[in-house]
Design an enzyme around this catalytic site. Structure first.
Site, PDB file in Angstrom:
ATOM      1  N   GLY A 155       6.725  -2.267  11.124  1.00 29.75           N
ATOM      2  CA  GLY A 155       6.493  -2.674   9.584  1.00 29.75           C
ATOM      3  C   GLY A 155       7.528  -2.161   8.695  1.00 29.75           C
ATOM      4  CD1 TRP A 168       9.700  -8.239   8.379  1.00 24.61           C
ATOM      5  CD2 TRP A 168       8.838  -7.295   6.658  1.00 24.61           C
ATOM      6  NE1 TRP A 168       9.488  -9.197   7.852  1.00 24.61           N
ATOM      7  CE2 TRP A 168       8.828  -8.746   6.568  1.00 24.61           C
ATOM      8  CE3 TRP A 168       8.217  -6.473   5.684  1.00 24.61           C
ATOM      9  CZ2 TRP A 168       8.396  -9.452   5.432  1.00 24.61           C
ATOM     10  CZ3 TRP A 168       7.972  -7.252   4.442  1.00 24.61           C
ATOM     11  CH2 TRP A 168       8.018  -8.585   4.208  1.00 24.61           C
ATOM     12  CG  HIS A 169       8.658  -3.349   3.883  1.00 23.97           C
ATOM     13  ND1 HIS A 169       7.825  -3.170   4.531  1.00 23.97           N
ATOM     14  CD2 HIS A 169       7.861  -3.794   2.869  1.00 23.97           C
ATOM     15  CE1 HIS A 169       6.498  -3.600   4.581  1.00 23.97           C
ATOM     16  NE2 HIS A 169       6.674  -4.018   3.209  1.00 23.97           N
ATOM     17  N   GLY A 170      13.179  -3.094   4.989  1.00 24.33           N
ATOM     18  CA  GLY A 170      14.398  -2.712   4.920  1.00 24.33           C
ATOM     19  C   GLY A 170      15.281  -1.959   5.995  1.00 24.33           C
ATOM     20  CG  PHE A 204      11.320  -5.920   0.754  1.00 18.84           C
ATOM     21  CD1 PHE A 204      12.334  -4.452   0.819  1.00 18.84           C
ATOM     22  CD2 PHE A 204      10.543  -5.418  -0.313  1.00 18.84           C
ATOM     23  CE1 PHE A 204      12.565  -3.444   0.016  1.00 18.84           C
ATOM     24  CE2 PHE A 204      10.371  -4.338  -1.024  1.00 18.84           C
ATOM     25  CZ  PHE A 204      11.310  -3.433  -0.994  1.00 18.84           C
TER      26      PHE A 204
END
Length: 489
Positions: free
Chosen positions: A312, A315-317, A489
């Site tokens: 997770g 996923w953001h960066g 993102f």
């Protein structure tokens, strides 16, 4: 195109609304096609060169889903093809630069001189389609018209920064006959204005307090570091909350209800509750399509929890700061599970809120920092290791304090600017003021309850005047258009 731009407010949105409602009366099927076309134009406005990429992704996923539904005995093969294509697309555009930079660092020499530009919104439309493919394989999704599916993926209120949509929430709404509902328009505009005010009047003024503190080699001292960390904590809060409200409000103009994605997360009494309130659609996706397939609570639940949060974070960066941020939240959740298992109960509410907020803010420092070195520098400043600075008005009295050699004037915080005032206003609003769904609880869906609006509802004159003045205040403050933080993102 940004929701908080004059081009969107006074050109794009009026044209799209007018075309939609005219076609809804003359050719209802064309209204859905018009909205899908308008959504694609909205995406293409950012960079038309990536519009074929979005269309190719939509077409391939729709084709794989159709093949799965047509040949149940080969469903797994089509699912594998679709997942591989989606993950390869996401991996190339979002993580290739990160991977090559990491290899360069290990080898000590650059191996490439190219840079891949990240298509905006790719994480959201890719995750939306992955969920759809998995549900088709599970027999939970049916076959839909291509135009409905294209609108489901590209629907402009959610396309750039979420929420991550689920087909069972959206497809039935797109299949309903479109039409004009005066109550939907009234509530939608009101919610949109609330979100615009959060973005323009609260989130944006906090930006000048954040950037200097998180700059490389800034070495912020105690007060600077804490104000910078708090400013980013609430900037991200009102930026994301504002976007979520604006997306919900815009969608209501078309009679479509987006799922709730934000529910006062800083009021959470523990870290698990925080993730039930923050980016709720992403938390649901990670739970249903990653944590549960890994084994969920059945076996190795702590490993599954940690792995889910690490992915997770990634996923953001594409960066080690995001990996560490995800790992921190994984550790928080593991500790929370261990405490509740050992003590048999959670922390007292007042203590749990304070501890959860502090843990979340420390993690946000890592999340915001451009690299781990800068994150460590800010955290050291928060611990007092970089010394203590006083506002310039008090710096003259530094010799009267014990150990005055460490005192100097604050460099990065302008106490005469609007940022400190915005921070002082943002904190009590986030902790104690009613949120948007509480304000509109009688007229908007809350949680899982999806109620149609009553046709007889009309805003009072005082309500209309207050929101008109708030909208005008936002317009006069839009002298500097700033992107939403979640766009990256």
């Amino acid at each position: 195109m940004l929701f908080n731009s004059f081009a969107f407010l006074f050109l794009y949105l009026p044209v799209v609304l007018a075309g939609y409602f005219v076609l809804a009366r003359l050719r209802p099927r064309w209204a859905i096609a018009w909205l899908a076309l308008a959504s694609l134009c909205f995406y293409g406005y950012w960079d038309w060169r990536y519009l074929p990429l979005l269309m190719a992704s939509i077409s391939l996923n729709y084709w794989c889903a159709a093949r799965m539904l047509a040949s149940r005995n080969r469903s797994k093969q089509w699912l594998s093809l679709g997942l591989t294509a989606n993950l390869a697309l996401l991996g190339y555009y979002k993580y290739a630069n990160f991977f090559m930079a990491s290899v360069d660092t290990l080898l000590g020499a650059p191996l490439h001189d190219w840079h891949i530009v990240l298509p905006i919104g790719i994480s959201f439309f890719t995750f939306t389609q992955i969920a759809f493919l998995v549900d088709c394989h599970r027999g939970l999704a049916g076959e839909y018209r291509f135009v409905h599916y294209a609108l489901f993926v590209s629907y402009f209120p959610h396309l750039i920064a979420g929420p991550v949509l689920h087909h069972k929430e959206m497809m039935p709404q797109f299949e309903r006959p479109p039409g004009l509902n005066a109550a939907d328009v009234a509530v939608g505009l009101s919610i949109f204005v609330v979100g615009l005010a959060k973005k323009v009047l609260l989130a944006d003024p906090l930006s000048p307090l954040v950037a200097p503190v998180f700059a490389a080699q800034a070495h912020p001292q105690l007060i600077e570091a804490w104000i910078g960390a708090l400013a980013y904590t609430f900037q991200l809060y009102f930026d994301f909350s504002g976007y979520s409200d604006m997306a919900i409000g815009l969608s209501r103009l078309f009679g479509v209800q987006l799922p709730l994605n934000f529910n006062s997360p800083y009021r959470a009494g523990n870290i698990a509750e925080f993730w039930r309130r923050w980016h709720m659609s992403l938390s649901r996706f990670l739970r249903d399509y990653l944590y549960v397939p890994l084994g969920g609570n059945r076996h190795h639940r702590l490993r599954n929890l940690m792995l889910t949060m690490l992915l997770g974070g990634l996923w953001h960066g594409a960066g080690w700061t995001f990996v560490v941020w995800g790992g921190l939240h994984g550790v928080y959740l593991v500790l929370h599970r261990g405490w509740t298992a050992w003590a048999g109960m959670g922390l007292p509410r007042w203590w749990g809120r304070g501890l959860t907020f502090l843990a979340v803010m420390v993690a946000w420092v890592v999340f915001r920092a451009p690299d781990l070195s800068t994150a460590g520098d800010v955290l050291r400043g928060m611990a007092g290791a970089n010394g203590l600075a006083l506002p310039h008005g008090l710096a003259a009295y530094a010799p009267y304090f014990p150990g005055s050699a460490q005192f100097s004037g604050i460099r990065w915080i302008d106490f005469g600017g609007v940022g400190v005032l915005a921070l002082a206003l943002a904190m009590p609003l986030a902790f104690w003021a009613p949120n948007t769904q509480e304000i509109f609880r009688h007229y908007a869906p809350c949680g899982a309850t999806q109620r149609r609006l009553h046709w007889s509802w009309r805003p009072r004159k005082a309500w209309s005047l207050a929101f008109s003045l708030l909208f005008l205040g936002c317009l006069f403050s839009m002298n500097r258009v700033s992107e939403f933080l979640y766009f990256q993102f």
